[in-house]
Write an enzyme that holds these catalytic residues in place. Sequence first.
Site, mmCIF file in Angstrom:
data_model
loop_
_atom_site.group_PDB
_atom_site.id
_atom_site.type_symbol
_atom_site.label_atom_id
_atom_site.label_comp_id
_atom_site.label_asym_id
_atom_site.label_seq_id
_atom_site.Cartn_x
_atom_site.Cartn_y
_atom_site.Cartn_z
ATOM 1 N N GLY A 96 0.793 -1.212 0.000
ATOM 2 C CA GLY A 96 0.000 0.000 0.000
ATOM 3 C C GLY A 96 0.825 1.261 0.000
ATOM 4 N N SER A 97 0.605 2.101 0.974
ATOM 5 C CA SER A 97 1.042 3.487 0.954
ATOM 6 C C SER A 97 2.550 3.668 0.970
ATOM 7 C CB SER A 97 0.440 4.218 2.151
ATOM 8 O OG SER A 97 0.877 5.560 2.186
ATOM 9 N N CYS A 98 2.993 4.735 0.273
ATOM 10 C CA CYS A 98 4.392 5.179 0.325
ATOM 11 C C CYS A 98 4.736 5.793 1.675
ATOM 12 C CB CYS A 98 4.652 6.225 -0.760
ATOM 13 S SG CYS A 98 4.339 5.676 -2.448
ATOM 14 N N SER A 99 3.731 6.064 2.509
ATOM 15 C CA SER A 99 3.940 6.803 3.757
ATOM 16 C C SER A 99 4.299 5.910 4.936
ATOM 17 C CB SER A 99 2.673 7.604 4.094
ATOM 18 O OG SER A 99 2.337 8.452 3.020
#
Length: 619
Positions: A96-99
């Site tokens: 999922g997220s790059c964060s």
Amino acid sequence: MTVSPCQSSCSTPCADPASSCRPNQDASIPRGPTPPPTTPHTLVGGHAAGPLLLSDTPLSFWGGVDAASGTVIDQTHPLVGASLGGAVLAIPRGRGSCSGSLVLLELVVAGRAPAALVLQDADQILALGAIVADAIFSRRIPVIVLGSRFASLPASGDVEIDDARLVVRSTGGSPRRVVAPLAPCLDTLRLSAADDALLAGARGPGVAQAMAINRSVAALYGAEAFVDITQVHLDGVFYTGPAGLRVVQHFAALGARVAVPTTLNALSVDLDNWRALGIDATLGLESTKLAEAYLAMGANEKSMTCAPYLLPSAPALGDQVAWGESNAVVFANSVLGARTQKYPDLLDLCIALTGRAPLAGVHVEANRAPTLALRLAPALAAVDDPLLYPLLGYFLGQAAGTRVPIVYGLEARHPAPSDLKALAAAFGTTSSSPMFHVEGVTPEAPRGRFPEPSGAALITPADLLGAWRTLNAGASGRTPVSVVALGNPHLALDEFEQLAALVEGKTRGGPRVLITAGRAITAQAEDAGYTAPLEGFGAEIIHDMCWCFVPRAGESGIVKTDDTHLVTNSAKYAHYGPGIVGRPVLLTNLAACVDAAVAGTVDVRPPPWLGAAAVEVQP
């Protein structure tokens, strides 16, 4: 700092066996799983000990782990409710997220992080969080990759890690298991004279430190060189906590400036209206400071969107760029044909400051070839429901893992921009891969370029029904709705047009209709006459921020304590939303969202096109 490119079963050093070491396979698309590297190695070295916390399901730290407490909040994950603090977390990889890098950074600096990460596959997003924690705050946690040895981990036990080995003692007094050596890896990165000058401080100490971090992570990608990029989209512009803010302010205070045009992701707040929206003052003020630090370094003040591909500055086919934000990365690679890795938050800033990105992964043409082939079942190829695209993306991401998939069977369709946006966002939620192809639809997969292999895996209605049930868990029949949540990712112009037509002649009931959108697209929608009907219907448009950053339900704010269910047309928000706001978020199509706004309820039953199993009697 002990950071080096990994050794694996590939002949070329690489961190991701699904990318850097793959030959061009245009003519032959393997359908089996991509084998992990066989040699255990370190991504970030160090010493640690703690109880083993194991799951065979990948985990997104952003949206899946609370950045303040270290508790798993992803309602779809087997570890939901578990505290990561002090444990040795063993998972196949992030997703999922790059964060995820930002969340891990916050946890490390606050002392609530896992003692170490043990992975099956290399994950540069999680490694980056550990690298920045060490470089800026002198806090370190080891990140270890076991490859095929991951499967031998016991269900529970105690783990000790040092730079050379990993020792596991199983619960119940079983003999200890030793994984050794944890191989350090050879650095194959070649620097140009310009790279050396940046490291030496030619553009100041801030850029020099950014280049040092960039170099460390380039090694993890198995890059042998850097490549010039034409633009950057910075993902971590939303506020996760004090550590992320301090890092950005650190570079701004050193006088660092971006080297290429740089756009900003959505923020945690609407800069103009956060007080009126009832957002907590601390979040509003800290988020403003974060945006100001990025703007001080030269980022575009008119961007602030999680859908930068909707802006006039969107890259073209073949452009080398560096984007964060998972949905934007997937859209840029897949739909626009630009080249970008799924860059971790804060590495995207280091690339913006230096103008240089690791030449690895899908920056390399050969690594963009599909390695997984799937065909849409004929019954699905004929479906005329926009809900098909988010469900397809969600399932496709799960099936792909780290691989680049190609989907056959949609070549006769003409998906709208919003359909491809929904597909890309859902794929980026469940996959670790930065891209997909759709034959006859996406620009790098014209019909016939990648001949369909015999026996390509079939995507069936039952597969998408499984995704639908996951995203609508815990609800059935007519369900009351408090909020209609639209614009995750930010609303596109064609979605504004669809919404304006759908609300024509209708009266909103009790639910609030809240739309997040970029200011540039809202201005276009206003010029086209699409916003007036929405305002007449009682919909509210929120700028700068996105639904993924809406704070947890409270007495005031966007989602309130007495709200029941939210309904959305975004698979991404239906996945992340329950953990973020603490309320159920249900998935349906855009027309049904409008109907829910009118009636105050939504009919939570799978659409009949999901197959005979979907036709159920609901209370």
